[in-house]
Design a protein around this motif. Structure first.
Motif, short mmCIF file in Angstrom:
data_model
loop_
_atom_site.label_atom_id
_atom_site.label_comp_id
_atom_site.label_asym_id
_atom_site.label_seq_id
_atom_site.Cartn_x
_atom_site.Cartn_y
_atom_site.Cartn_z
N ARG A 1 0.83 -1.20 0.00
CA ARG A 1 0.00 0.00 0.00
C ARG A 1 0.87 1.25 0.00
NH1 ARG A 1 -5.11 1.01 0.75
NH2 ARG A 1 -5.55 -1.16 1.23
N GLN A 2 1.97 1.23 0.79
CA GLN A 2 2.85 2.40 0.84
C GLN A 2 3.54 2.62 -0.52
OE1 GLN A 2 5.23 1.08 4.12
NE2 GLN A 2 4.04 2.25 5.65
N ILE A 3 3.94 1.52 -1.17
CA ILE A 3 4.56 1.63 -2.50
C ILE A 3 3.57 2.24 -3.48
CG2 ILE A 3 5.45 0.29 -4.46
CD1 ILE A 3 6.56 -1.72 -2.38
N ALA A 4 2.29 1.80 -3.39
CA ALA A 4 1.25 2.32 -4.29
C ALA A 4 1.07 3.81 -4.10
CB ALA A 4 -0.06 1.58 -4.04
N GLU A 5 1.04 4.23 -2.85
CA GLU A 5 0.87 5.65 -2.60
C GLU A 5 2.07 6.45 -3.11
OE1 GLU A 5 0.30 5.91 1.56
OE2 GLU A 5 -1.74 5.04 1.52
N GLU A 6 3.26 5.88 -2.91
CA GLU A 6 4.50 6.58 -3.30
C GLU A 6 4.59 6.75 -4.81
OE1 GLU A 6 8.09 8.40 -2.06
OE2 GLU A 6 6.81 7.26 -0.70
N LEU A 7 4.18 5.70 -5.54
CA LEU A 7 4.36 5.70 -7.00
C LEU A 7 3.07 6.00 -7.75
CD1 LEU A 7 6.68 2.55 -7.39
CD2 LEU A 7 7.34 4.96 -7.26
N PHE A 8 2.01 6.32 -7.01
CA PHE A 8 0.72 6.67 -7.60
C PHE A 8 0.16 5.54 -8.47
CE2 PHE A 8 3.13 10.60 -6.99
CZ PHE A 8 2.28 11.30 -6.13
N ILE A 9 0.24 4.31 -7.93
CA ILE A 9 -0.35 3.16 -8.60
C ILE A 9 -1.26 2.45 -7.62
CG2 ILE A 9 1.57 2.80 -10.23
CD1 ILE A 9 2.69 0.69 -8.32
N SER A 10 -2.03 1.48 -8.06
CA SER A 10 -2.94 0.76 -7.17
C SER A 10 -2.16 -0.27 -6.37
CB SER A 10 -4.02 0.05 -7.98
OG SER A 10 -3.48 -1.04 -8.70
N PRO A 11 -2.64 -0.65 -5.19
CA PRO A 11 -1.97 -1.71 -4.40
C PRO A 11 -1.87 -3.03 -5.17
CG PRO A 11 -3.54 -0.50 -3.06
CD PRO A 11 -3.75 -0.04 -4.46
N LYS A 12 -2.90 -3.33 -5.98
CA LYS A 12 -2.86 -4.59 -6.73
C LYS A 12 -1.72 -4.58 -7.76
CE LYS A 12 -5.73 -7.67 -9.51
NZ LYS A 12 -7.06 -7.86 -10.14
N THR A 13 -1.54 -3.42 -8.42
CA THR A 13 -0.44 -3.32 -9.38
C THR A 13 0.91 -3.41 -8.67
OG1 THR A 13 -1.79 -1.94 -10.83
CG2 THR A 13 0.60 -1.85 -11.15
N ALA A 14 0.99 -2.80 -7.49
CA ALA A 14 2.23 -2.89 -6.71
C ALA A 14 2.53 -4.34 -6.35
CB ALA A 14 2.11 -2.03 -5.45
N SER A 15 1.49 -5.10 -5.98
CA SER A 15 1.66 -6.51 -5.62
C SER A 15 2.19 -7.31 -6.81
CB SER A 15 0.33 -7.09 -5.15
OG SER A 15 0.43 -8.47 -4.92
N VAL A 16 1.67 -7.03 -8.02
CA VAL A 16 2.13 -7.72 -9.23
C VAL A 16 3.61 -7.43 -9.48
CG1 VAL A 16 1.90 -7.88 -11.73
CG2 VAL A 16 -0.15 -7.82 -10.29
N HIS A 17 3.99 -6.17 -9.33
CA HIS A 17 5.40 -5.81 -9.54
C HIS A 17 6.30 -6.53 -8.54
CE1 HIS A 17 4.97 -2.98 -12.73
NE2 HIS A 17 4.22 -2.10 -12.04
N VAL A 18 5.87 -6.60 -7.30
CA VAL A 18 6.68 -7.27 -6.27
C VAL A 18 6.84 -8.75 -6.62
CG1 VAL A 18 6.74 -7.98 -3.85
CG2 VAL A 18 6.12 -5.63 -4.44
N SER A 19 5.77 -9.39 -7.05
CA SER A 19 5.84 -10.82 -7.42
C SER A 19 6.83 -11.02 -8.57
CB SER A 19 4.46 -11.34 -7.81
OG SER A 19 3.57 -11.27 -6.72
N ASN A 20 6.77 -10.16 -9.58
CA ASN A 20 7.70 -10.27 -10.71
C ASN A 20 9.15 -10.10 -10.26
OD1 ASN A 20 5.61 -10.67 -12.51
ND2 ASN A 20 5.47 -8.51 -13.10
N ILE A 21 9.36 -9.17 -9.35
CA ILE A 21 10.73 -8.92 -8.85
C ILE A 21 11.25 -10.16 -8.12
CG2 ILE A 21 12.05 -7.58 -7.17
CD1 ILE A 21 10.19 -5.19 -7.94
N LEU A 22 10.41 -10.74 -7.27
CA LEU A 22 10.84 -11.92 -6.51
C LEU A 22 11.22 -13.05 -7.47
CD1 LEU A 22 8.20 -12.03 -3.60
CD2 LEU A 22 10.47 -10.99 -3.62
N ALA A 23 10.43 -13.22 -8.54
CA ALA A 23 10.72 -14.28 -9.52
C ALA A 23 12.04 -14.02 -10.23
CB ALA A 23 9.57 -14.39 -10.52
#
Length: 1013
Positions: free
Chosen positions: A960-982
């Motif tokens: 949620r904090q990443i979403a607020e910081e980058l002006f994106i939705s929490p769901k989109t932030a979650s997708v980015h995090v998953s891709n990074i982990l992979a």
């Protein structure tokens, strides 16, 4: 005084057929360029097929091509075996004697079955590859003759063709790939009723893209007018054209007959039947000429002059006068050979023949037969037996017909015309009871029967029995591909034997039944062999007994290898030696050698098989040598000696091609593909597997080729192609005759595809089905790759939640199966270590030491793909251990693995190696010199947005904090995090932050500080 107008029944003007001639000339041009051509010309009787072929072949001859024409010869309802090919080859032999002799060099005995001028036929035995062998050698002969010059082979009147001719033509159309050759064939389409034997051939050829088919239509009214003008040498009356066009319906031959009849004043308007039209001109001949026409009509497609004279019983001057009248009336023509006469058109011959009375027909056939018996030189030697048999049969004289039919069947067998041999033997069985007892008593085994092994009796004095005919017919059906008929005969023979105490003969028929059941996909043949084995149990050694034991041992080698199979093979060798059955002995020893290898005595078994190979080659036992070229390299491959296998297989390709052993050649190609795959020669393996598919005549060697292509596609990551090839292999192998060498490999490939597609349950089901079916002793060479694929799949899916159900059971099954497989060669010791290491990895307990042992085991073996895979695994283990030395060693291992994967086109392995190197920031190529440091973020494959997200993850931000910081939705932030982990290959956010800090991606001052309230 005005002279009479010359009227020709054949128009000197070639009418129409422009499109068809264009197609034929295009084919000739392509052939000139080295691309062989196949054409099929169909049309109703009289439509103009022969005239079109004559026009084309004349033009081809003017263009420099060598033209050879052969027609199917009809005698009554019978066709002479291979008649059109023999005639055409005889023309080539006459036109190009040196070229044809050179092309046939080394195979004269075999090719003499089609062209007796080459010498005597070989005295070798008969087998299921005999006919295919002859066909292959014929195709190769034509390709060689046409290598430097264009050859046109025209085969006419296929509707009369015997089965062997049809089979050979089909083979040529399917397999010709080289040479400046045009092969065209004509047939009468209106004769092809639903049950005509040509119908399946036409359907088969329709599916071949290499065969062009021309269907000749009838003439239009304009074309009929031009044809009549050519015949009359004057412009016809339009009303006459209308009348003839209406009555002929555009049929070129009937146009000719009607035009000539009208010009000669025949009252053709009195009859509405064209048959009567054909007869009216015959009936206008003098009585002696009519008599001669009737005799010629019953004698066959062409009747030799001397034979005609003997049958007609006219004074020579009277005979010549009668012939002159028939020739002048365009009823008869001199044969192309100049030694006989034939009807101008078969329709006239059929009309005259149909007009014969039944008694008249049989009387003429008797006179033909008597004349031929009195002077066998009246007809060509290669036609004599068949024609005599036909004449006596249609004379309705069983006493004379039975021996003549049997003589013809022997000649058909010698020519590998097995379908004709079967038809003649069926005719002999039909005549058997009708023939007088003294005639039957005068027939002996020698010469007539060779199928059933000698039983110690003197074949020169032992009477021929009805069961001997059935044995010959059963083999003729098997060898000629008429397996349904052969099975019916075999069943009937066994029913007759129920009333006789003849266990050896019954056992022999049960062997035939076993083979037929297998080839017809009705079962695996085991029960039939068991019955045969029970029948000979306790009997003294004999050829039949040795053959039964050899077949049982060979069946067991393929289906249930083990001690019982070994014992049967040993006894078979012993019995075959006792009764001097050399070919049976060689087969039994070859089977014994393979079973000995499977039992663990590798060197003794291989030495035995090599000895058989050398002896079979030296003694001229081509079929047994071909089998040795298949089985010996197969067993060398089974113990990891692939390079030795390739050497023998390469020699085997040459040998089997030389002797036309098509199925043996296909097996050789399939085994060569497997060994090339092992040695890392994947392009060559692909070519070999494709050759197995192309050259195989039966389904199982084709299944082997399809299986190899499936393995190659799987290794290269083409899952769609792998699935397609796997389905083809399943279809080729069928379900009626399962063998471990089939079901285990099918499961291996199916498991690999399912695992690659993430279908974990399907992969486990493939494993379970194969293990339930069993991995018999001696088949561990197929079992190890299956267990390896299964263990690798489980290890790869260790972290996937979807793969957890059923996981423990699968690992337990693999571990249990592991203990039952033998490791009788270094390659299987290496596989055992590999499977154990994968099982450890599946549990997260694999170690550098375990993988190092696997790599060490594979390094001395010539298995580059396998070595690359285990080097990749060792590199991963080393990187997990950490340390500069480990990283250096891992770098070298990954580079080696990546080089092999790139060379082979093994994309999944190449991708896996590249990912490991990327995550560990290891270069896969050695640096050529100092280079600027690579951007760590770019080397990890992160996008610019993922770079921003990782910076915030490293700072401890939530989604949620990443979403607020980058002006994106929490769901989109979650997708980015998953891709990074992979991409980083880590399991959680903490590990991702640790990687970022370790790589120094984000200096401390760049991390945003979040205000607190």
């Amino acid at each position: 005084m005005l002279g009479t107008v010359e009227i020709s029944s054949v128009s000197p003007v070639f009418v129409g057929r422009t499109d068809e001639l264009d197609v034929l000339h295009d084919a000739l041009a392509r052939a000139h360029a080295g691309e062989p051509q196949a054409l099929l010309i169909g049309g109703e009787a009289g439509v103009g097929k022969t005239r079109l072929v004559e026009e084309f072949t004349a033009a081809a001859g003017r263009d420099g091509a060598v033209v050879a024409v052969g027609g199917c010869v009809e005698i009554g309802a019978d066709g002479l075996p291979f008649a059109p090919f023999s005639t055409a080859l005889r023309t080539l032999y006459r036109e190009l004697p040196a070229d044809l002799a050179a092309a046939a060099a080394g195979q004269e005995e075999e090719l003499a079955r089609l062209l007796p001028e080459l010498g005597d036929t070989g005295s070798g035995g008969h087998d299921e590859e005999g006919m295919a062998r002859l066909f292959e050698l014929t195709a190769r002969l034509l390709e060689r003759v046409a290598a430097e010059r264009t050859v046109v082979l025209a085969l006419e009147d296929l509707h009369w063709a015997d089965a062997s001719t049809r089979h050979l033509l089909s083979y040529l159309f399917r397999t010709l790939r080289a040479g400046r050759l045009v092969v065209l064939a004509t047939y009468r389409s209106d004769d092809i009723h639903r049950r005509h034997p040509m119908r399946p051939l036409l359907a088969e050829l329709d599916r071949l893209r290499t065969v062009r088919r021309l269907d000749l239509a009838r003439f239009s009214r304009d074309e009929v007018g031009r044809q009549i003008a050519g015949i009359l040498a004057a412009e016809p009356d339009p009303a006459q054209v209308d009348d003839i066009f209406q009555r002929s319906d555009g049929n070129a031959f009937f146009v000719e007959e009607l035009a000539v009849a009208a010009a000669e004043g025949c009252r053709t308007g009195l009859t509405d039947t064209l048959r009567d039209l054909l007869l009216v001109r015959v009936e206008a001949l003098p009585e002696s000429a009519q008599k001669v026409a009737r005799i010629v009509a019953e004698g066959g497609s062409t009747v030799e002059y001397r034979l005609l004279a003997a049958v007609a019983r006219l004074a020579e001057d009277d005979l010549i006068e009668a012939l002159r009248a028939a020739v002048n009336a365009n009823i008869l023509l001199a044969a192309p050979s100049g030694d006989g006469y034939r009807f101008r058109h078969s329709l006239v011959r059929e009309a005259v023949g149909d007009d014969l009375l039944p008694g008249e027909r049989s009387r003429l056939n008797r006179r033909y037969a008597e004349a031929l018996e009195a002077d066998p030189t009246l007809v060509p030697a290669d036609q004599r037996a068949m024609r005599l048999a036909t004449y006596w049969y249609h004379a309705h004289d069983p006493a004379k017909a039975l021996p003549a039919v049997l003589d013809a069947s022997v000649q058909a067998r010698a020519r590998h015309a097995y379908s004709e041999q079967l038809r003649l033997l069926e005719r002999a069985m039909e005549l058997w009871d009708a023939a007088p007892e003294e005639v039957r008593a005068g027939l002996h085994l020698r010469g007539y029967a060779e199928a059933y092994p000698e039983c110690g009796c003197d074949p020169a004095t032992t009477p021929l029995r009805f069961l001997d005919l059935m044995a010959e017919a059963a083999l003729a059906g098997r060898f000629g591909g008429e397996r349904e008929r052969a099975l019916k005969i075999t069943k009937k023979a066994l029913r007759l034997l129920e009333d006789e105490h003849d266990p050896l003969r019954a056992a022999w028929f049960w062997i035939q039944r076993s083979r037929l059941v297998q080839s017809l996909a009705r079962g695996d043949g085991r029960q039939e062999l068991a019955t045969a084995q029970e029948l000979v149990r306790g009997l003294p050694p004999s050829r039949v007994h040795a053959e039964v034991l050899t077949n049982v041992a060979n069946w067991s080698m393929l289906h249930e290898p083990g001690p019982d199979a070994l014992a049967a093979a040993e006894q078979a060798v012993s019995y075959a030696r006792m009764v001097s059955a050399r070919e049976t002995e060689l087969n039994a020893r070859l089977t014994l050698g393979a079973l000995t290898v499977g039992a663990g005595d590798i060197e003794a078994g291989l030495a035995m098989m090599e000895e058989v190979r050398q002896q079979a080659v030296a003694e001229g036992h081509a079929f047994e040598a071909g089998r040795a070229y298949v089985n010996l390299p197969n067993d060398l491959e089974s113990v990891g000696r692939s390079r030795e296998a390739v050497r023998i297989l390469t020699e085997g390709v040459t040998y089997t091609r030389r002797f036309g052993l098509l199925d043996s050649e296909a097996w050789v190609w399939g085994n060569l593909a497997e060994s090339r795959f092992s040695l890392g020669c994947w392009d060559e393996a692909t070519e070999a597997a494709a050759a197995a598919l192309r050259r195989g005549q039966s389904t199982k060697p084709k299944g082997c080729g399809a299986m190899c292509l499936a393995l190659l596609a799987l290794g290269r990551g083409d899952l769609a192609e792998a699935s397609r090839r796997l389905a083809a292999a399943h279809a080729f192998f069928g379900t009626h005759d399962p063998m471990p060498q089939q079901w285990i490999v099918l499961a291996h490939v199916g498991l690999g595809i399912a695992a690659a597609e993430g279908r974990h349950a399907d992969a486990r089901a493939e494993l379970a089905a194969a293990l339930d079916a069993g991995v018999p002793p001696g088949t561990h060479r197929y079992g190890w790759p299956l267990l390896l694929a299964a263990a690798t799949a489980e290890a790869d899916a260790r972290a996937l939640p979807a793969a957890r159900p059923g996981r423990e059971e699968a690992l337990d099954r693999i571990a249990a199966a592991l203990k039952r497989l033998t490791t009788d060669a270094p390659v299987w010791h290496a596989h055992e270590a590999w499977v154990r290491a994968e099982l450890l990895r599946a549990e997260g307990r694999d170690t550098t030491a375990a993988w190092s042992d696997v790599v060490t085991a594979f390094e001395p073996l010539e298995r580059p793909y396998d070595l690359a895979r285990v080097r990749h695994r060792l590199a991963v283990a080393l990187l997990a251990d950490g340390g500069d030395d480990e990283r250096a060693r891992a770098t070298e291992l990954l580079r080696l693995a990546h080089a092999v994967a790139g060379h082979l086109g093994a994309r999944p392995l190449a991708d896996a190696v590249a990912l490991v190197a990327q995550r560990a920031r290891l270069p896969l190529t050695a640096a050529a010199g100092p280079e600027p440091p690579a951007d760590p973020v770019e080397s990890l494959g992160l996008t610019s947005r993922e770079h921003d997200v990782l910076r915030l993850v490293a700072a401890g931000r939530t989604n949620r904090q990443i979403a607020e910081e980058l002006f994106i939705s929490p769901k989109t932030a979650s997708v980015h995090v998953s891709n990074i982990l992979a991409k980083l290959g880590v399991a959680g956010r903490g590990e991702a932050a640790a990687v970022a800090h370790r790589l120094g991606l984000f200096p401390a001052e760049s991390l945003p500080v979040r205000a607190t309230g």
